[in-house]
Design a protein around this motif. Structure first.
Motif, PDB file in Angstrom:
ATOM      1  N   ARG A   1      10.963 -36.180   6.694  1.00  0.00           N
ATOM      2  CA  ARG A   1       9.735 -36.787   6.052  1.00  0.00           C
ATOM      3  C   ARG A   1       8.441 -36.407   6.789  1.00  0.00           C
ATOM      4  O   ARG A   1       7.298 -36.038   6.081  1.00  0.00           O
ATOM      5  CB  ARG A   1       9.689 -38.238   6.008  1.00  0.00           C
ATOM      6  N   ARG A   2       8.459 -36.209   8.087  1.00  0.00           N
ATOM      7  CA  ARG A   2       7.169 -35.928   9.002  1.00  0.00           C
ATOM      8  C   ARG A   2       6.840 -34.635   8.712  1.00  0.00           C
ATOM      9  O   ARG A   2       5.574 -34.224   8.510  1.00  0.00           O
ATOM     10  CB  ARG A   2       7.451 -35.933  10.586  1.00  0.00           C
ATOM     11  N   VAL A   3       7.787 -33.676   8.736  1.00  0.00           N
ATOM     12  CA  VAL A   3       7.446 -32.213   8.194  1.00  0.00           C
ATOM     13  C   VAL A   3       6.811 -32.124   6.800  1.00  0.00           C
ATOM     14  O   VAL A   3       5.955 -31.699   6.467  1.00  0.00           O
ATOM     15  CB  VAL A   3       8.681 -31.478   8.534  1.00  0.00           C
ATOM     16  N   MET A   4       7.733 -32.717   5.718  1.00  0.00           N
ATOM     17  CA  MET A   4       7.128 -32.722   4.446  1.00  0.00           C
ATOM     18  C   MET A   4       5.783 -33.231   4.287  1.00  0.00           C
ATOM     19  O   MET A   4       4.900 -32.819   3.399  1.00  0.00           O
ATOM     20  CB  MET A   4       8.114 -33.347   3.398  1.00  0.00           C
ATOM     21  N   ALA A   5       5.450 -34.305   5.003  1.00  0.00           N
ATOM     22  CA  ALA A   5       4.382 -34.982   4.686  1.00  0.00           C
ATOM     23  C   ALA A   5       3.016 -34.139   4.818  1.00  0.00           C
ATOM     24  O   ALA A   5       2.215 -34.102   4.302  1.00  0.00           O
ATOM     25  CB  ALA A   5       4.343 -36.276   5.572  1.00  0.00           C
TER      26      ALA A   5
END
Length: 250
Positions: A101-105
């Motif tokens: 999620r951190r990368v996608m965000a």
């Protein structure tokens, strides 16, 4: 039409900073966006005709505030370069949902949020958007499941934006850099990795930040007035080799 303004995210270093410098050389005023406030302030202080705006592009409220500040300063937005990104490399089995999620965000949501916030201004100016993906979005690689998937999604988002915003005169394209000789890359790439990349890339070298920025600047210019919905691999030919072994190209 005079293309006199631009917004660049991830502008404090690397490709974003090189792109900013090219835009400044073209006579544009540039809003430099980055979440690293200290580094952004330092590089902005050394340049004229820029406005630094600290912003985490994964935060909808921060993006809305950034867009308002940019529009207040620029008046019109002729180019948006969605360059901000993060990477987290490791085995797929070790990729937690928090990491995913951190990368996608940042890499995907950030492109979506900035583009959405600035879409009205881009339509009014018949502007150009360049999203920065990666060669990792075009060909799978070990140790980068979240990063590669996010960049593949950016490539498709680019096509969606181009398909719908074209009728408003907005062009949207995507640049997919291959290995680039950044300070970070050189700090973490061993000589074995460097040699392997050189063997796998037809031009036998890493690219430079300036070389990627040149492609971005072209796509934002009127010289690319009939180019939209495209992804361009600025990678020394890396993507063209597929999975072929370098030894078999001799």
């Amino acid at each position: 039409m005079t293309r006199s303004t631009a917004i660049v995210t991830g502008a404090a270093r690397g490709i974003g900073l090189a792109t900013t410098d090219l835009f400044l050389a073209e006579g544009r005023r540039v809003v430099m966006v980055d979440r690293d406030a200290d580094e952004l302030a330092a590089v902005a202080e050394a340049r004229t005709n820029v406005l630094p705006v600290t912003c985490d592009v994964s935060d909808p409220a921060a993006v809305a505030a950034m867009a308002e500040a940019a529009l207040t300063d620029l008046g019109e937005v002729h180019a948006l370069v969605n360059n901000a990104g993060v990477a987290d490399f490791g085995p797929i089995d070790d990729c937690s949902f928090d990491t995913w999620r951190r990368v996608m965000a940042t890499n995907l949501d950030g492109v979506f949020l900035c583009s959405q916030a600035l879409a009205p201004a881009l339509k009014a100016a018949k502007g150009a958007v360049v999203n920065i993906a990666s060669i990792s979005g075009l060909r799978a690689s070990t140790l980068r499941v979240a990063y590669g998937t996010s960049k593949a999604a950016v490539i498709h988002l680019t096509q969606q934006q181009a398909a719908e915003w074209g009728e408003h005169g907005v062009r949207v394209n995507c640049v997919c850099p291959g290995p680039v000789r950044t300070k970070l890359a050189m700090a973490v790439h061993t000589q074995d990795i460097i040699d392997a990349y050189h063997d796998a890339i037809p031009l036998n070298r890493y690219g430079s930040e300036r070389e990627i920025a040149e492609v971005i600047a072209f796509l934002c210019s009127d010289r690319a007035s009939y180019v939209t919905g495209q992804h361009i691999a600025a990678d020394g030919g890396f993507e063209s080799t597929g999975v072929g072994l370098p030894a078999l190209r001799k």
